[in-house]
Enzyme design. Structure first.
Site: not given
Ligand SMILES: NC(=O)c1ccc[n+]([C@@H]2O[C@H](COP(=O)([O-])OP(=O)(O)OC[C@H]3O[C@@H](n4cnc5c(N)ncnc54)[C@H](O)[C@@H]3O)[C@@H](O)[C@H]2O)c1
Length: 449
Positions: A34, A39, A162, A165, A219, A223, A266, A276
């Site tokens: 990351d 983090k 993904e 929840r 996906k 949603n 509901l 999301c």
């Molecule tokens: N949060 C959810 O409940 C959820 C559920 C399903 C899908 N998603 C999808 O999953 C994806 C990620 O969501 P999230 O909530 O985990 O996001 P987040 O913002 O919590 O995490 C994203 C991570 O990516 C890292 N990052 C950014 N650019 C990077 C790079 N070039 N190299 C390495 N790391 C990098 C950031 O530092 C961050 O830690 C999104 O597309 C989101 O829509 C999220």
């Protein structure tokens, strides 16, 4: 069983870390990376950077067993140590609601550089939520250009959305309803299917194999239907508010018993928030418009959701006869229970409206206070317990349905508040019981206030 694949996960935010820990717990060797050094430092010490039930124990165990490594901004190294790479970086909204692909593009370039050096057939899996066409037009193009290799021959490409929840990530990860695998080439889809058959063995959920764009759309469509159910029941709730005696909770219960409708999503309340639904509905609208189709239903879903949190402030104002100078207690800050995530939390528009009306706002949340402080700063007061929050308040709004709040009785509100005025924004209290002892209102209760 064949030897387990080595897996890299790029981006250890919410989804990436849960994915990495999930695989490591099942015995896979996982190398994650990351760009955020703070983090990564926390993760290396076994401290999750966000609140999620079970995550702390599982993360610590994965690190102790040597199954999970976390690197700072070393995508290339992570890819080269493994056979399968999951992309789990964020896909936020641009100001116009369309998807911002800058992180997907950056990570694709880094993976491409690694693929150039690799002599193995490597599989890239997009776990991030991306609009239809992204894998084919953006990720594949960048990977091919940077690596000078051919997708489908030298490396594989899949989309594996993904569905977990927040607040029940591991329950969802280990008991998935379905696994969707969209693949560019059959070979990469077969390998990822084999990975999941091993991961879930012996209880493998239905595995849906598709092309890239269909998987991307599954996906968003999933949603969007959930967001639509929420805005639908909130529309009925708002109608109930105009019909004395009508109660949306009973309407929803009766509707939910119909197998064609089902009881989930509901729950009338303050609308959907989180990382999301809001951004994905906006992105689907923008994508649809860009393709020349006006998605009117989705636009209405968003509009209803935008207005919904203000209903609670309206009810509170009516019960108090005005909010100027009134101390309003907010129970809950997080966008939903069991998380400290404040992204698109419904409390933000509620706070803005209360402050605009001249109220003094004090809020309590079991885990999200620190996250809220970085967002709402000192515009509001923060309490460290329910009692401190309610103390001397003129009115209270339930914003997040934490179990801790469900246990409160009418007497708890009477005992601490200056005036026992309660607005149940999440329909967690029995109106018959609370209405007798408090000045009580709730979303969709048909009090004709
Ligand atoms: N949060 C959810 O409940 C959820 C559920 C399903 C899908 N998603 C999808 O999953 C994806 C990620 O969501 P999230 O909530 O985990 O996001 P987040 O913002 O919590 O995490 C994203 C991570 O990516 C890292 N990052 C950014 N650019 C990077 C790079 N070039 N190299 C390495 N790391 C990098 C950031 O530092 C961050 O830690 C999104 O597309 C989101 O829509 C999220």
């Amino acid at each position: 069983m064949s030897e387990k694949h080595k897996i890299s996960v790029i981006g250890v935010g919410y989804v990436g870390l849960c994915t990495a820990v999930g695989f490591a717990t099942k015995g896979y060797l996982v190398v994650s990376s990351d760009v955020d050094p703070e983090k990564v430092a926390k993760i290396k010490e076994g401290i999750p950077p966000f609140h999620e039930p079970r995550l702390t124990e599982m993360l610590k165990a994965a690190i102790q067993k040597g199954k999970l490594k976390c690197l700072i901004n070393q995508t290339e190294a992570a890819v080269l140590e493994t056979d399968v790479t999951y992309i789990a970086v964020g896909t936020p909204s641009k100001p116009d609601g369309s998807i911002d692909l800058q992180y997907i593009e950056a990570v694709s370039r880094d993976i491409g550089k690694a693929l150039k050096k690799s002599s193995n057939y490597h599989i890239v899996v997009i776990k991030s939520t991306v609009v239809p066409g992204t894998a084919q037009n953006t990720v594949k193009t960048i990977l091919e250009n940077t690596s000078q290799k051919k997708c489908g021959e030298d490396f594989g490409l899949c989309v594996n959305p993904e569905f977990l929840r927040q607040g029940s990530a591991f329950e969802d990860t280990f008991n998935a309803d379905r696994v969707v695998i969209g693949s560019f080439d059959k070979k990469s889809g077969d390998v990822i299917e084999e990975v999941y058959r091993g991961f879930y063995s012996p209880k493998v959920p239905p595995i849906i194999r598709t092309g890239l764009a269909t998987a991307e759309l599954i996906k968003y469509a999933s949603n969007a239907i959930l967001a639509t159910k929420i805005s639908f029941i909130n529309t009925i709730a708002n109608l109930c508010d105009k019909i004395p005696g009508a109660d949306v909770k009973l309407v929803a219960t009766a509707m939910g018993l119909d197998k064609r409708i089902g009881p989930l999503f509901l729950d009338a309340g303050l609308g959907y928030g989180g990382s999301c639904f809001p951004k994905d509905v906006k992105a689907l609208i923008a994508c649809s418009k860009a393709l020349g189709y006006e998605p009117r239903l989705l636009e209405s879903v968003e509009e209803v959701n935008h207005e919904q949190p203000l209903k609670a402030v309206e009810l509170c104002k009516k019960l108090l006869g005005g909010l100027e100078g009134k101390r309003i207690a907010l129970l809950g800050l997080a966008f939903k229970p069991n998380t400290d995530d404040m992204r698109e939390a419904r409390v933000v528009p509620i706070v803005c409206e209360l402050l605009r009306e001249g109220a003094i706002v004090v809020a309590y949340d079991p885990v999200a206070v620190n996250m809220a402080k970085s967002l709402l700063k000192d515009t509001i007061l923060y309490a460290s317990s329910v009692v401190e929050c309610l103390n001397n308040a003129d009115g209270c709004i339930v914003v997040t349905e934490w179990d801790e709040f469900r246990k409160l009785t009418p007497n708890d509100f009477r005992k601490y508040m200056k005036q026992p005025v309660l607005v149940d924004g999440r329909r967690i209290y029995d109106p018959a019981e609370f209405g007798k002892k408090l000045k009580f209102a709730a979303i969709g209760l048909g009090k004709g206030l």
